[in-house]
Scaffold this active site. Structure first.
Site, PDB file in Angstrom:
ATOM      1  N   HIS A 113       4.612  -0.145  -0.037  1.00 28.78           N
ATOM      2  CA  HIS A 113       5.360  -0.896   0.964  1.00 28.78           C
ATOM      3  C   HIS A 113       4.451  -1.856   1.718  1.00 28.78           C
ATOM      4  O   HIS A 113       3.223  -1.751   1.665  1.00 28.78           O
ATOM      5  CB  HIS A 113       6.041   0.059   1.947  1.00 28.78           C
ATOM      6  CG  HIS A 113       5.076   0.839   2.797  1.00 28.78           C
ATOM      7  ND1 HIS A 113       4.437   1.971   2.349  1.00 28.78           N
ATOM      8  CD2 HIS A 113       4.637   0.647   4.064  1.00 28.78           C
ATOM      9  CE1 HIS A 113       3.650   2.441   3.293  1.00 28.78           C
ATOM     10  NE2 HIS A 113       3.743   1.649   4.351  1.00 28.78           N
TER      11      HIS A 113
ATOM     12  N   ASP B 291       0.637   4.878   1.968  1.00 30.62           N
ATOM     13  CA  ASP B 291      -0.086   5.321   3.161  1.00 30.62           C
ATOM     14  C   ASP B 291      -1.272   6.211   2.818  1.00 30.62           C
ATOM     15  O   ASP B 291      -1.131   7.206   2.100  1.00 30.62           O
ATOM     16  CB  ASP B 291       0.855   6.067   4.106  1.00 30.62           C
ATOM     17  CG  ASP B 291       1.876   5.147   4.765  1.00 30.62           C
ATOM     18  OD1 ASP B 291       1.575   3.952   4.923  1.00 30.62           O
ATOM     19  OD2 ASP B 291       2.974   5.621   5.110  1.00 30.62           O
TER      20      ASP B 291
ATOM     21  N   ARG C  21       4.852   5.995  13.443  1.00 26.32           N
ATOM     22  CA  ARG C  21       4.978   6.516  12.091  1.00 26.32           C
ATOM     23  C   ARG C  21       4.572   7.982  12.075  1.00 26.32           C
ATOM     24  O   ARG C  21       3.531   8.344  12.635  1.00 26.32           O
ATOM     25  CB  ARG C  21       4.050   5.711  11.170  1.00 26.32           C
ATOM     26  CG  ARG C  21       4.174   6.014   9.693  1.00 26.32           C
ATOM     27  CD  ARG C  21       3.143   5.199   8.915  1.00 26.32           C
ATOM     28  NE  ARG C  21       1.859   5.883   8.813  1.00 26.32           N
ATOM     29  CZ  ARG C  21       0.738   5.330   8.371  1.00 26.32           C
ATOM     30  NH1 ARG C  21       0.724   4.067   8.004  1.00 26.32           N
ATOM     31  NH2 ARG C  21      -0.377   6.031   8.280  1.00 26.32           N
TER      32      ARG C  21
ATOM     33  N   HIS D 170       0.842  -1.195   0.000  1.00 28.96           N
ATOM     34  CA  HIS D 170       0.000   0.000   0.000  1.00 28.96           C
ATOM     35  C   HIS D 170       0.874   1.241   0.000  1.00 28.96           C
ATOM     36  O   HIS D 170       2.070   1.196   0.308  1.00 28.96           O
ATOM     37  CB  HIS D 170      -0.922   0.019   1.225  1.00 28.96           C
ATOM     38  CG  HIS D 170      -0.185   0.049   2.531  1.00 28.96           C
ATOM     39  ND1 HIS D 170       0.446  -1.066   3.051  1.00 28.96           N
ATOM     40  CD2 HIS D 170       0.045   1.060   3.405  1.00 28.96           C
ATOM     41  CE1 HIS D 170       1.019  -0.739   4.197  1.00 28.96           C
ATOM     42  NE2 HIS D 170       0.802   0.538   4.426  1.00 28.96           N
TER      43      HIS D 170
END
Length: 372
Positions: free
Chosen positions: A334, A187, A354, A185
């Protein structure tokens, strides 16, 4: 030196603010009595809501950088080592602290991330510099994104919590009926101005496993035949946050911002490098706008397989607890690789946070813009 008690205890104002919030802990306190980074354990603020993200002006720091990157890559310091992890994607840097970079170096880093997709820094003190400095570092590259449904760090709702341990298996359960834990995906690509740079640091890592893999969407695009490139360059695809929000509500999670859909160009042109990249991903891309369902499904199936299985345009990074990775969501997809036994204490806990910055409204070939 140990912190003073006054530095640890919250103030009266902070206590009142916390009392007004509804915070649910997403971990078992008994598991973390001596955990050094308990301050960063996952919580859910179940009272704060946000309106849809309004359009805003974005200035990419990479546009300010010297293309030769002399202040980042030309230091002539024997302690600084720069290594290409693969020919097409991924660079590793050691001997240089993110926490000590100048603005000029940060600008050059933004350009390097755009060019290489992901940059991995080893031997970092970033997790120990405190929330405010961590937040300040992220904000240099853009407006910080608040995840609409995810767990976060107490007092830093912008820090999306990455946590998979025996006391919280929610991430594992989401893929418990799949053959693989992987899911490529970009983000929150459903946002109207989806993310540019994301930073991830892990505070605790398994003794083995728990790697992250990235695919170069630039290289993936370049591998396509010219007729397919020409077809895709004139198309948009729908990216949707509705399934994520609906699944969260089904599982009893709080939705702090209502979901949105965006129609992004399938082939995106990077604001700084001018490179063309695929901008679809199995995580959030649902259909191709203007095509019949069977046509859309067939093309997306081809692209998703290409993104997920083309190991020759991918890099896989092994973590340790002093590694920080930064990547550009505009040119990569990723996935986490949850291949360790989360029930086995000897294999450890995978926990980190994150920081994601929002970028520009995507623009494709011949000025094809995102719509919604």
């Amino acid at each position: 030196m140990a912190p003073l008690v006054v530095d640890v205890l919250p103030s009266t104002a902070e206590l009142k603010e916390k009392a007004a919030q509804k915070l649910n802990l997403a971990y078992d306190t008994a598991h973390h009595a001596s955990y050094k980074y308990a301050r960063y354990l996952p919580v859910y603020d179940e009272s704060t809501t946000f309106p849809p993200t309004e359009p805003f002006e974005f200035a990419d720091r990479g546009l300010l950088a010297d293309k030769a990157k002399p202040h980042l890559l030309g230091l002539n310091d024997p302690n600084v080592k720069v290594t290409k992890l693969t020919p097409r994607v991924g660079t590793e840097i050691s001997g240089l602290q993110l926490s000590q970079l100048t603005d000029v170096q940060k600008n050059e880093l933004a350009l390097l991330i755009a060019e290489r997709g992901v940059v991995v820094f080893r031997g970092q003190d970033f997790k120990d510099i405190g929330i405010e400095k961590q937040k300040e570092f992220g904000q240099y590259f853009g407006r910080l994104h608040v995840h609409p449904v995810g767990a976060h760090v107490d007092g830093a709702i912008e820090f999306h919590n990455i946590y998979l341990g025996a006391d919280n298996l929610y991430r594992a359960q989401q893929r418990s009926e799949k053959l693989t834990t992987t899911g490529y995906h970009s983000d929150v690509s459903y946002e109207h101005q989806p993310p540019g740079i994301t930073l991830l640091t892990l505070l605790s890592v398994p003794s083995t496993g728990g790697d992250t893999a990235w695919t170069s969407q630039v290289a993936a695009y370049e591998r396509l035949s010219d007729p397919i490139k020409a077809l895709l360059e004139g198309l948009r695809a729908e990216h949707s946050g509705f399934p994520q929000a609906e699944n969260a509500r089904r599982d009893g999670k709080f939705v702090r911002r209502e979901p949105v859909k965006s129609h992004h160009p399938i082939v995106r042109v990077h604001l700084v490098t001018g490179q063309k990249a695929l901008f679809v991903n199995p995580g959030f891309t649902k259909k191709i706008v203007g095509l019949k369902a069977e046509e859309s499904d067939a093309i997306l199936k081809l692209l998703f397989k290409h993104i997920s299985q083309s190991a020759d345009v991918q890099v896989r990074v092994k973590w340790d607890d002093k590694t920080v990775s930064l990547w550009d969501n505009r040119v990569t997809a990723h996935t986490a690789i949850s291949d360790y036994d989360v029930h086995n204490p000897e294999e450890g806990l995978r926990h980190g946070f994150r920081i994601t910055t929002l970028g520009e409204r995507p623009v494709g070939v011949n000025g094809l813009e995102t719509t919604w």
